[in-house]
Design an enzyme around this catalytic site. Structure first.
Site, PDB file in Angstrom:
ATOM      1  N   LYS A 218      -8.181  39.592 -41.552  1.00 18.24           N
ATOM      2  CA  LYS A 218      -8.515  41.010 -41.519  1.00 18.24           C
ATOM      3  C   LYS A 218     -10.005  41.135 -41.229  1.00 18.24           C
ATOM      4  O   LYS A 218     -10.843  40.768 -42.056  1.00 18.24           O
ATOM      5  CB  LYS A 218      -8.168  41.703 -42.834  1.00 18.24           C
ATOM      6  CG  LYS A 218      -8.365  43.216 -42.758  1.00 18.24           C
ATOM      7  CD  LYS A 218      -7.983  43.910 -44.034  1.00 18.24           C
ATOM      8  CE  LYS A 218      -7.994  45.417 -43.824  1.00 18.24           C
ATOM      9  NZ  LYS A 218      -9.222  45.925 -43.199  1.00 18.24           N
ATOM     10  N   ARG A 238      -9.440  54.362 -33.725  1.00 19.98           N
ATOM     11  CA  ARG A 238      -8.351  54.648 -34.658  1.00 19.98           C
ATOM     12  C   ARG A 238      -8.023  56.136 -34.683  1.00 19.98           C
ATOM     13  O   ARG A 238      -6.872  56.524 -34.867  1.00 19.98           O
ATOM     14  CB  ARG A 238      -8.754  54.173 -36.059  1.00 19.98           C
ATOM     15  CG  ARG A 238      -7.802  54.575 -37.158  1.00 19.98           C
ATOM     16  CD  ARG A 238      -8.202  53.934 -38.466  1.00 19.98           C
ATOM     17  NE  ARG A 238      -7.428  54.473 -39.563  1.00 19.98           N
ATOM     18  CZ  ARG A 238      -7.267  53.867 -40.718  1.00 19.98           C
ATOM     19  NH1 ARG A 238      -7.828  52.697 -40.939  1.00 19.98           N
ATOM     20  NH2 ARG A 238      -6.552  54.409 -41.691  1.00 19.98           N
ATOM     21  N   GLU A 267      -9.302  44.748 -32.839  1.00 13.91           N
ATOM     22  CA  GLU A 267     -10.486  45.085 -33.630  1.00 13.91           C
ATOM     23  C   GLU A 267     -11.720  44.606 -32.868  1.00 13.91           C
ATOM     24  O   GLU A 267     -11.734  43.505 -32.313  1.00 13.91           O
ATOM     25  CB  GLU A 267     -10.408  44.362 -34.979  1.00 13.91           C
ATOM     26  CG  GLU A 267     -11.306  44.918 -36.044  1.00 13.91           C
ATOM     27  CD  GLU A 267     -10.642  45.994 -36.880  1.00 13.91           C
ATOM     28  OE1 GLU A 267     -11.311  46.533 -37.771  1.00 13.91           O
ATOM     29  OE2 GLU A 267      -9.446  46.302 -36.638  1.00 13.91           O
ATOM     30  N   ARG A 379       1.975  54.278 -42.616  1.00 13.22           N
ATOM     31  CA  ARG A 379       1.506  53.266 -43.554  1.00 13.22           C
ATOM     32  C   ARG A 379       2.724  52.765 -44.316  1.00 13.22           C
ATOM     33  O   ARG A 379       3.132  53.336 -45.316  1.00 13.22           O
ATOM     34  CB  ARG A 379       0.473  53.865 -44.521  1.00 13.22           C
ATOM     35  CG  ARG A 379      -0.244  52.824 -45.351  1.00 13.22           C
ATOM     36  CD  ARG A 379      -1.220  53.476 -46.303  1.00 13.22           C
ATOM     37  NE  ARG A 379      -2.223  54.274 -45.638  1.00 13.22           N
ATOM     38  CZ  ARG A 379      -3.314  53.767 -45.064  1.00 13.22           C
ATOM     39  NH1 ARG A 379      -3.525  52.463 -45.079  1.00 13.22           N
ATOM     40  NH2 ARG A 379      -4.186  54.565 -44.480  1.00 13.22           N
ATOM     41  N   LYS A 385      -2.259  44.678 -46.581  1.00 14.18           N
ATOM     42  CA  LYS A 385      -3.603  44.097 -46.548  1.00 14.18           C
ATOM     43  C   LYS A 385      -3.952  43.545 -47.926  1.00 14.18           C
ATOM     44  O   LYS A 385      -3.645  44.146 -48.951  1.00 14.18           O
ATOM     45  CB  LYS A 385      -4.639  45.131 -46.099  1.00 14.18           C
ATOM     46  CG  LYS A 385      -4.675  46.405 -46.903  1.00 14.18           C
ATOM     47  CD  LYS A 385      -5.633  47.398 -46.268  1.00 14.18           C
ATOM     48  CE  LYS A 385      -5.563  48.761 -46.983  1.00 14.18           C
ATOM     49  NZ  LYS A 385      -6.399  49.781 -46.334  1.00 14.18           N
TER      50      LYS A 385
END
Length: 539
Positions: A218, A238, A267, A379, A385
Site C-alpha cells: 500500500k 481519485r 498510485e 468500499r 487495507k
C-alpha cells in the site's frame, strides 16, 4: 421544488444515524424532484453545487452578512440559476465584486436556515451524511430498480446525476446500457480496514478456512486512473479530476506500454534517490503543482505503480475476477511499473510481506480477494487495507461546537503536544507549555461527545468567534489544558499554520487517558520523530 424542502430533508439526513431513515429521506426528495432539476437535486444531496467552480471561498460565504428573508419562497431552480450566474462571471477586474453582489442577492432571498445551508453547500461542507453509497441506494429505492444496476451505472458513468436521470427515465434497461468508455473516468474501488493481515485473511477465508489472496504494497501516494486510446492519454485523480498536464512522467509510462488502448488503476508517488518514498506532502504538492520546480528550485519527479487493469485493447475486463485481471495486467505493464504483490493463503507469509513493505518505507498492505470483480465506487469487504498507525497522547486545548447531528456538543477538538525548552508554545498553563498539532472530530461516539462536552465546559476559560463557521461569536471554546486523549494518526505533514511546523494527518480519537495528567502527554519532539520517520508505527 422549493429550497426549503431540500434543506429540511438535508437536516433530517444529518440528524439521524439510521441508514434506513437517511435513505428514506433522500429517496423522498428524488421522487419529488422534477426531471429537469434532478441533476441539480442529486448534486445538492451529495453536498456540492452543480457548478464545478464558483470562486467563492469561506471568507466570502461566511463574511457576507445579509438580512435573512422571512419566508422560504426560494426555489431550487432559482438557486441554481443564481449560482450559474456567479460561475459565468468573467475573470478580471471587478469579478469578485460582481460575484459577491450576486451572492448577496441570493442570500437576501433565503431564510436564516437556508442561508446557513447555502453557505455550507458552496464551500462543500454540509456534513449531512449523504454519502455516494446512500444516494445510490436512495436512487434505487426512488425508481424501483435493483441497487446493483444503479451502482454499476454510477461506476461506469462516474456521475450519480446522469445515473439518476437514466434510472428515472428508462429504468433498469437504461442503466444496463452504460458501458466502460476509454477516456471517461470511473469511480475508484475502495477498501475496508482490517486490524492485521491475519484478520484480513480470515475475512476472505472460504468454508475450508483457507483462501488465496493477493497481498500488495500500500503506497502512500496519490491514486491515479490512466486511460489511453492510441497516443492519447488522460489521467484522473481519485476525485475524477483531470491531471494529465501535471503528470508528464506518468503520461510517458502509459504511452510506452505495448498496447493500443488501456484503462489502469494505480498510485503515483515521489521517491528519493534510494527508491524510498518521500513524504506524502511532497507527492501531493507535485501532483497539485505540476512539473514546475518548488520555490527553492527543487524538482520532484514522480513514479507510478499500477495494481489493476479494467480494459485492454478493446476488451473490458472490469467484471472479471481479480486473478484474471492480474494476468492481463502482467501482459500489459512491465514489472517496474507494477505494485509489489504476493499471492498466498499463509498468514505468516502475508505478515512477512507486510514487514518488508513497512521496512521499505511504505504505509502498509492491501489484501484482496482474487475472485472479486472491480466494484468501482464501492468500499467493500473484498479489498482490505492493513495500515499500522502512530499513536500519541495529546492534550485538548480547545473545541468547536458541532453542527448537524452533533449540534449542541463540543465536537472538533484542538490538540497539542507538551512543549520542551526551546519549543514554540501556543498555550501555557500551570507552568507547562503546549504546541498545537491540529484538530479532529473523528472517532467519537455519542456517549463520548456528551461526556467530552460536559468535561470541557467545566474547564472553559474563554470563547471566540470563527468566521468560517458562521456560527456566531462563541464557536470555539478554549479550555484549561488538562484532559489527555489518545489519538491515532497516519503521520504528519509540514505546516505553516502551526508554530511547531507540522500538522497531524488523518487523526482520530481512540479514547481519553484518565490515567494521565497533562505533564505526561507526548512531546513535540515525539511528534517530530514521527514526521521524520525516526519513530515507527506502533500498530
Amino acid at each position: 421544488m422549493q429550497l426549503a424542502e431540500l434543506v429540511a430533508a438535508s437536516q433530517r439526513v444529518g440528524a439521524t444515524r439510521s441508514r434506513t431513515a437517511k435513505v428514506a429521506a433522500l429517496a423522498d426528495v428524488i421522487t419529488a424532484a422534477d426531471l429537469e432539476l434532478l441533476p441539480t437535486v442529486v448534486a445538492y444531496l451529495s453536498g456540492e453545487p452543480r457548478q464545478d467552480r464558483l470562486d467563492l471561498g469561506p471568507s466570502a460565504m461566511f463574511g457576507t452578512d445579509v438580512p435573512a428573508a422571512s419566508d422560504g419562497s426560494l426555489s431550487i431552480a432559482e438557486v441554481d440559476a443564481a449560482l450559474q450566474r456567479i460561475a459565468d462571471t468573467p475573470a478580471g477586474a471587478g469579478s469578485r465584486t460582481a460575484r459577491i453582489s450576486a451572492l448577496t442577492d441570493l442570500l437576501g432571498r433565503a431564510t436564516a436556515e437556508e442561508q446557513e445551508w447555502l453557505r455550507r453547500l458552496v464551500v462543500r461542507d454540509l456534513r449531512q451524511g449523504a454519502l455516494a453509497g446512500l444516494l445510490t441506494t436512495a436512487i434505487a429505492r426512488a425508481t424501483d430498480v435493483p441497487e446493483p444496476a444503479v451502482r454499476r451505472a454510477a461506476m461506469l458513468s462516474g456521475d450519480l446525476r446522469i445515473t439518476a436521470v437514466a434510472a428515472v427515465t428508462g429504468g433498469e434497461r437504461a442503466l444496463d446500457a452504460f458501458g466502460l468508455e476509454v477516456g471517461r473516468a470511473l469511480e475508484p474501488m475502495l477498501a475496508s480496514t482490517s486490524a492485521s493481515v491475519t484478520d484480513a485473511l480470515e475475512a476472505s477465508a472460504g468454508a475450508d478456512g483457507a483462501t488465496e489472496v493477493v497481498v500488495e504494497a500500500k503506497l502512500d501516494g496519490a491514486r491515479v486512473q490512466a486511460h489511453r486510446s492510441g497516443d492519447e492519454v488522460r489521467l484522473f485523480t481519485r476525485n475524477l479530476n483531470v491531471v494529465t498536464h501535471r503528470l508528464p512522467e506518468v503520461v510517458a509510462v502509459v504511452r510506452s506500454l505495448p498496447v493500443r488502448s488501456v484503462v489502469l488503476d494505480g498510485e503515483v508517488l515521489a521517491l528519493d534517490d534510494h527508491g524510498r518514498p518521500r513524504r506524502f506532502q511532497d507527492t501531493m504538492a507535485r501532483v497539485g503543482r505540476g512539473r514546475e520546480a518548488t520555490a527553492d528550485g527543487e524538482d520532484v519527479p514522480l513514479s507510478v505503480r499500477f495494481f489493476d487493469i479494467l480494459h485492454l485493447d478493446g476488451e473490458d475486463v472490469i467484471d472479471r475476477p481479480l486473478r484474471d485481471r492480474l494476468e492481463v495486467l502482467v501482459r500489459a505493464v512491465p514489472d517496474g511499473s507494477r505494485v509489489d504483490q504476493l499471492v498466498t493463503a499463509d498468514p505468516d507469509e502475508a505478515e512477512a510481506f507486510l514487514q518488508r513493505t513497512l521496512a521499505a518505507g511504505h504505509e502498509g498492505v492491501m489484501v484482496k480477494d482474487l475472485d472479486a470483480p472491480y466494484e468501482a465506487g464501492r468500499r467493500g469487504a473484498t479489498w482490505r487495507k492493513v495500515k499500522p498507525v502512530h499513536t500519541l497522547d495529546l492534550v485538548v486545548l480547545a473545541a468547536e461546537w458541532g453542527s448537524g447531528r452533533r449540534h449542541g456538543w463540543l465536537s472538533n477538538i484542538h490538540l497539542g503536544a507538551l512543549a520542551e525548552p526551546g519549543d514554540p508554545v501556543d498555550v501555557e498553563h500551570g507552568g507547562l507549555g503546549f504546541t498545537m498539532l491540529g484538530k479532529t472530530f473523528k472517532g467519537m461516539t455519542d456517549e463520548l461527545l456528551a461526556w467530552q462536552t460536559e468535561q470541557l465546559l467545566a474547564r472553559e476559560v474563554r470563547r471566540e468567534g470563527h468566521v468560517a463557521s458562521g456560527s456566531g461569536s462563541d464557536h470555539v471554546v478554549h479550555v484549561r489544558p488538562e484532559l489527555v486523549v489518545e489519538v491515532a494518526l497516519d503521520g504528519f505533514v509540514r505546516s505553516t499554520r502551526y508554530a511547531g511546523g507540522i500538522a497531524m494527518r488523518f487523526a482520530r480519537v481512540r479514547g481519553y487517558r484518565h490515567d494521565k495528567d497533562a505533564d505526561a502527554a507526548d512531546t513535540l519532539t515525539a511528534a517530530r520523530a514521527i514526521f521524520t520517520g525516526e519513530r515507527p508505527p506502533t500498530g
